[in-house]
Write an enzyme that holds these catalytic residues in place. Structure first.
Site, PDB file in Angstrom:
ATOM      1  N   CYS A   1      -5.907   4.399  -3.239  1.00  0.00           N
ATOM      2  CA  CYS A   1      -6.124   3.050  -2.705  1.00  0.00           C
ATOM      3  C   CYS A   1      -7.382   2.359  -3.220  1.00  0.00           C
ATOM      4  O   CYS A   1      -7.327   1.318  -3.866  1.00  0.00           O
ATOM      5  CB  CYS A   1      -6.178   3.106  -1.185  1.00  0.00           C
TER       6      CYS A   1
ATOM      7  N   ASP B   1       0.848  -1.197   0.000  1.00  0.00           N
ATOM      8  CA  ASP B   1       0.000   0.000   0.000  1.00  0.00           C
ATOM      9  C   ASP B   1       0.884   1.248   0.000  1.00  0.00           C
ATOM     10  O   ASP B   1       1.651   1.457   0.935  1.00  0.00           O
ATOM     11  CB  ASP B   1      -0.895  -0.019   1.245  1.00  0.00           C
ATOM     12  N   ASP B   2       0.797   2.050  -1.055  1.00  0.00           N
ATOM     13  CA  ASP B   2       1.563   3.297  -1.176  1.00  0.00           C
ATOM     14  C   ASP B   2       3.050   3.070  -1.446  1.00  0.00           C
ATOM     15  O   ASP B   2       3.870   3.933  -1.148  1.00  0.00           O
ATOM     16  CB  ASP B   2       1.437   4.171   0.085  1.00  0.00           C
TER      17      ASP B   2
ATOM     18  N   ASP C   1      -0.749  -0.779  -4.710  1.00  0.00           N
ATOM     19  CA  ASP C   1      -1.984  -0.157  -5.193  1.00  0.00           C
ATOM     20  C   ASP C   1      -1.748   1.233  -5.771  1.00  0.00           C
ATOM     21  O   ASP C   1      -2.541   1.728  -6.558  1.00  0.00           O
ATOM     22  CB  ASP C   1      -3.062  -0.121  -4.103  1.00  0.00           C
TER      23      ASP C   1
END
Length: 480
Positions: free
Chosen positions: A79, A44-45, A325
């Site tokens: 996201c 994530d990120d 993502d």
């Protein structure tokens, strides 16, 4: 011409066996390949340059052991829309998930009755999900009960949105949504754990518990790192395992776009951003180091999953996809900590793929997360039950293929409005409500010189504007 992927080859072999003379049938069946397991490990990120902190992942999934797609993008660098695209193979303008919250955002905006796990479960795959699902999951205000289990998942253990940012004290909804199971799960509370290690342990245990495999497995191991943890922006930290705390020594990103001095050619919302202060730069360095420290645990996770597959004798028949993502801005163009924007630091993500059907080495074809669901479906020999906008990565990919980026939600806190953007070859063209950008990514990969007003680029701008308009209105086959 009909192109058979891995799954198509399986069907062709079985058909040939049924037409063979009786004495050859059993031999043909024995030679028929088993549909591959597919494991998607999603962070994530995570930025592309964060891979530098993950030597095990690079060794196990890239170089001589897997394909490294160096021009991999996410269609909406945020996201929830990005994850919805992964699950549907559709752009946001088709799946309806535009943002992380609001009337066209969060988990409530996704029609989950026809998604990748539903297709695979119907085709005989055991489907498994561990970790972060879509933003808003578990919040009744977003239309999702805390114990809801979406269709298509044999084994489900997902973070509740209420505690999603808590790396060490969080709630997990555990359950199943097989045809003979209830869609209501149970809440497990984890205290004094560490998210990355908890979900990795569940994944490894599930792999080992499934041996010998009586059906192929699809697993989505969706890890929260290196997303910021709980706290008030911009003072959120990214907690690491104790053994990795304080280990990274990286400084500011080396891009000359960091704290960009000349922004007169940028859109109004960039022009409104001040130069970075020393405090801003120190905060970026601290945050960047925390992210790298947290990713060391993810690096261990990849190694543990590969080891479990090897011990189970399933590694050679498993496709492992590692990606994120979205990326993240860390000072480029004066954006201290944000995503959503069409700049490459946010829109490009790592994409490493190891397994049958993929040739090891560096791959420079332009690809996108809209391609992941069609690729997995092709591997499994499954036909999606909705029109997908992407293509299977098992087939040929043109070097001049256009890539769509779009954001359709409300203006973000830094002032950026909705946009459409297209990357084709060396050029990227973006259009907002009141401004446009055009960058030559070959000569200016840092996107510092906006060429939109350059008369010599008029033909390029007009050509890309037509392509962008077509992509923004496309669906299914017309997107390819």
């Amino acid at each position: 011409m009909i192109r058979l992927g891995i799954g198509g080859a399986i069907a062709a072999t079985v058909t040939a066996a049924t037409l063979a003379v009786p004495g050859e049938v059993e031999e043909a069946r024995a030679a028929a390949p088993t549909p591959p397991n597919v494991i998607v490990i999603m962070t994530d990120d995570m930025r592309v340059d964060d891979l530098a902190e993950m030597p095990k992942t690079r060794r196990l999934l890239a170089s001589t052991n897997g394909a490294n797609y160096t021009k991999a993008h996410v269609t909406t660098p945020l996201c929830c829309p990005s994850r919805a695209t992964f699950l549907t193979g559709q752009y946001a303008h088709n799946n309806g998930v535009y943002d992380n919250a609001g009337s066209n955002g969060s988990v409530d905006s996704l029609d989950d009755t026809s998604t990748l796990p539903v297709w695979l479960q119907s085709a005989g795959y055991r489907t498994v999900m561990f970790g972060k699902y879509l933003n808003g999951y578990g919040l009744p205000s977003d239309g999702t009960a805390a114990t809801y289990v979406p269709p298509g998942w044999d084994h489900w253990a997902a973070l509740s949105h209420r505690t999603m940012s808590n790396y060490t004290d969080f709630d997990i909804t555990v359950g199943s949504s097989t045809p003979d199971a209830s869609s209501t799960g149970a809440i497990e509370h984890v205290a004094n754990g560490y998210q990355t290690w908890n979900f990795t342990g569940r994944a490894v245990s599930r792999i080992r518990a499934s041996v010998p495999l009586d059906q192929p497995m699809f697993m989505w191991l969706s890890l929260f790192a290196p997303h910021p943890g709980a706290g008030d922006f911009p003072h959120q930290s990214v907690p690491a395992e104790p053994k990795y705390q304080g280990t990274s020594t990286v400084g500011l990103p080396t891009s000359p776009a960091v704290d960009e001095a000349r922004i007169a050619d940028k859109p109004p919302w960039i022009k409104a951003l001040p130069r970075l202060t020393d405090r801003d730069k120190a905060r970026i360095v601290t945050h960047r180091r925390e992210r790298r420290n947290a990713l060391r645990s993810v690096d261990d996770s990849v190694s543990r999953v590969v080891d479990a597959l090897r011990d189970a004798g399933e590694l050679d028949n498993t496709v492992i996809i590692f990606t994120s993502d979205n990326g993240l801005m860390l000072g480029e163009h004066r954006i201290t900590h944000w995503k959503t924007v069409p700049y490459l630091e946010a829109a490009r993500v790592p994409l490493l793929i190891r397994g049958p059907g993929f040739t090891s080495g560096t791959r420079t074809e332009p690809v996108s997360n809209v391609d992941l669901a069609p690729t997995v479906a092709d591997l499994a020999g499954v036909t999606p039950t909705l029109p997908v906008d992407g293509i299977s990565l098992l087939g040929p990919i043109g070097a001049n293929r256009p890539i769509l980026l779009e954001y359709l939600g409300d203006p973000v806190p830094i002032g950026m409005p909705a946009y459409g953007s297209v990357i084709q070859g060396r050029w990227q063209y973006s259009t907002y409500e009141t401004s446009q950008e055009l960058y030559d990514l070959a000569d200016d990969p840092w996107q510092r010189q906006n060429r939109i007003g350059d008369p010599s680029t008029a033909d390029v701008r007009q050509r890309l504007a037509v392509i962008l308009a077509e992509l923004r209105d496309c669906a299914g086959q017309s997107c390819r």
